[in-house]
Enzyme design. Structure first.
Site, PDB file in Angstrom:
ATOM      1  N   GLU A 126       0.872  -1.170   0.000  1.00 16.75           N
ATOM      2  CA  GLU A 126       0.000   0.000   0.000  1.00 16.75           C
ATOM      3  C   GLU A 126       0.903   1.211   0.000  1.00 16.75           C
ATOM      4  O   GLU A 126       1.737   1.363   0.887  1.00 16.75           O
ATOM      5  CB  GLU A 126      -0.897   0.000   1.238  1.00 16.75           C
ATOM      6  CG  GLU A 126      -1.830   1.189   1.284  1.00 16.75           C
ATOM      7  CD  GLU A 126      -2.352   1.461   2.677  1.00 16.75           C
ATOM      8  OE1 GLU A 126      -2.331   2.645   3.075  1.00 16.75           O
ATOM      9  OE2 GLU A 126      -2.755   0.512   3.366  1.00 16.75           O
TER      10      GLU A 126
ATOM     11  N   CYS B  84      -3.422   7.371   5.386  1.00 11.02           N
ATOM     12  CA  CYS B  84      -3.336   7.110   3.956  1.00 11.02           C
ATOM     13  C   CYS B  84      -4.630   7.460   3.235  1.00 11.02           C
ATOM     14  O   CYS B  84      -4.675   7.458   2.007  1.00 11.02           O
ATOM     15  CB  CYS B  84      -2.970   5.658   3.706  1.00 11.02           C
ATOM     16  SG  CYS B  84      -3.914   4.487   4.699  1.00 11.02           S
TER      17      CYS B  84
ATOM     18  N   GLU C 231       1.269  12.692  -3.608  1.00 10.24           N
ATOM     19  CA  GLU C 231       0.794  12.672  -2.231  1.00 10.24           C
ATOM     20  C   GLU C 231       1.704  13.515  -1.350  1.00 10.24           C
ATOM     21  O   GLU C 231       2.931  13.388  -1.407  1.00 10.24           O
ATOM     22  CB  GLU C 231       0.764  11.238  -1.703  1.00 10.24           C
ATOM     23  CG  GLU C 231       0.303  11.127  -0.261  1.00 10.24           C
ATOM     24  CD  GLU C 231       0.429   9.718   0.285  1.00 10.24           C
ATOM     25  OE1 GLU C 231      -0.450   9.310   1.048  1.00 10.24           O
ATOM     26  OE2 GLU C 231       1.419   9.030  -0.056  1.00 10.24           O
TER      27      GLU C 231
END
Length: 526
Positions: free
Chosen positions: A264, A301, A392
């Site tokens: 992930e 996240c 991100e």
């Protein structure tokens, strides 16, 4: 339970001798005692070899006993008491209430997987009867799923309990019947030792084979590379940065026997605000968005790092309200000095991108690794033309994107990379536009929310915490929820195997009482 600076190898607490590490308090910039010995190559090899040797014995453990092992781990974690929360808070800067909730999430996911093991559905027992009179004849065919083998798990920085030593990767791998070798995150050394010893105590109490669990400590990237490269390791679970996940994937693919890496990695979680919802709930949406963005100092996240709306009075009002709510948020301590520096650098880079305006900053930055929230805005054309705006930012930063019309909003949805989540806020008047967005978002995200906020991830049977690359390395899987077990299993077909040699779940009399598919029909009878 006292922290000694130990690793766990097999059934022993071991002091590594390759070097020494200390945990670090991000709120005070102070190193913490004790020093932790780091793993030698021999330590790593022994942990992996013990896991390899434990595989056949562990996967043969009756399902009830395996389930009880998972429940006992949960009990042992709770038995540590306040010492665990105090140490985790000191190592992460996270507040007590957050960590107490995370401890219960850790315990509950272990209990969930205990139920999954008891049910036995994960085995997918399937029987096709022989048809000797058919032309051509069909043999007797039976299928079940078996564990892949020893799994390497990397502790995550942002969840020192729920995504770490006894987190979802470890719980699902153990549930599948796979021994686990964990590489502790260096930010949570004391927390990792406490939880590792809880797992060891549970393994001993439940009579598990030596090697079913080991915990390694090491500095730098080499120990991770060596762990993924070890021939005894058959799968990898990782939660972290895109660069880290890709590096492990390259190593795993370069092996003589490539193995899957379930990583992930990266998500900005687009948050679509449709006109009807904005007009009806401007203030509520703005405050909820900012709360979600800054939850855990933005180190989730799933925090909403990208907001998309249509130009107009309603979106303008939302931007003003969100800016005011953000300015009222005080700076919070980030997990590590490295994460803090990366956040500060990323915020500065974004501020320098042409066409991007800083809309608001949070409360002033304090001592230690405190992070000041940041909110930016741009138009859709700027967003679509600049790949850096899709990167991100791990922390409390988000960008508001103004779209001229529905076509431009749909273009933004089509443009974004793979995501863990995508959120739509809509009322009945927005259903037509929501219906246009939904097919695209189904292809882009693992979880789609309506009129909610993405930072809550329920541990349940239906949850999907995964998504297309770069959210995860394999879009077919999830790292949270009952189906996370599927990552560590593979099917085996048994053709004309004598009944006395068949595993119990495939025998005609169905001694385990499992739900099975027999000649295409779901049944729980023999």
């Amino acid at each position: 339970m006292h922290i000694q600076g130990d690793m766990i190898i097999g059934r022993q607490a071991v002091r590594g001798s390759a070097g020494a590490l200390r945990a670090y308090n991000p709120a005070t910039h102070a190193e913490m005692e004790p020093a932790f010995g780091t793993a030698t190559e021999a330590d790593l090899d022994r942990a992996c070899r013990l896991a390899e040797q434990a595989l056949d014995a562990y996967r043969a453990v009756p399902l009830e006993q395996r389930a009880r092992f998972l429940e006992t781990i949960a009990e042992q974690i709770l038995a540590i008491g306040p010492v665990l929360i105090e140490r985790a808070s000191a190592e992460s800067g996270l507040p007590t209430a957050r960590l107490e909730g995370e401890r219960m999430r850790t315990v509950n996911q272990l209990r969930l997987f205990a139920k999954v093991v008891r049910d036995g559905h994960f085995l997918e027992a399937t029987l096709d009867s022989a048809l000797p009179q058919r032309t051509p004849p069909r043999p007797d065919l039976r299928m079940r799923k078996i564990p892949l083998g020893a799994v390497a798990v990397f502790g995550a920085s942002n969840f020192p309990l729920a995504f770490s030593v006894a987190g979802g990767d470890t719980a699902s791998a153990l549930a599948a019947g796979c021994p686990v070798v964990v590489k502790a995150h260096n930010a949570h050394l004391g927390t990792s030792e406490l939880v590792g010893k809880a797992i060891l105590a549970a393994a001993i109490e439940c009579g598990m084979p030596e090697g079913v669990f080991s915990l390694l400590i090491g500095e730098g990237n080499q120990i991770g590379a060596d762990l993924v490269s070890h021939p005894a390791i058959k799968a990898v679970g990782f939660t972290g940065s895109r660069s880290g996940g890709l590096a492990l994937m390259r190593i795993a693919n370069a092996r003589k026997e490539p193995v899957p890496v379930y990583a992930e990695m990266s998500s900005i979680n687009p948050f679509f605000l449709l006109p009807g919802a904005l007009a009806a709930n401007t203030q509520k949406l703005a405050s909820g968005f900012v709360d979600s963005l800054t939850l855990g100092v933005g180190q989730f996240c799933t925090n909403p790092g990208l907001v998309i709306g249509l130009e107009g009075e309603a979106f303008n009002a939302f931007c003003v309200a969100a800016a005011e709510a953000l300015q009222a948020k005080t700076a919070g301590t980030m997990l590590t000095a490295g994460i803090h520096k990366a956040y500060v650098d990323a915020v500065e880079r974004r501020a320098g991108i042409e066409g991007v305006q800083l809309l608001a900053r949070g409360g002033e930055q304090g001592a230690g690794c405190a992070a000041q929230a940041a909110l930016y805005q741009c138009d859709a054309a700027t967003f679509l033309a600049n790949p850096a705006l899709e990167e991100e930012i791990f922390g409390p930063a988000s960008i508001l994107v103004r779209c001229r019309d529905e076509a431009e909003m749909l273009a933004v949805a089509q443009h974004v990379e793979g995501q863990l989540t995508a959120t739509i806020h809509a009322t009945a008047s927005d259903r037509a536009l929501a219906g246009k967005l939904l097919p695209t978002l189904e292809r882009k995200a693992g979880r789609i929310l309506f009129n909610g906020f993405p930072t809550g991830v329920e541990v349940s049977h239906a949850m999907v915490h995964g998504g297309p690359f770069p959210a995860t390395s394999d879009s077919r899987t999830t790292s949270v929820g009952a189906t996370a077990i599927e990552r560590f299993l593979r099917p085996v077909c048994y053709q004309d195997v004598p009944s006395e040699l068949l595993p119990e779940e495939l025998r005609d009399d169905n001694p385990l009482g499992l739900a099975r598919v027999v000649d295409g029909e779901l049944t729980i009878t023999a």
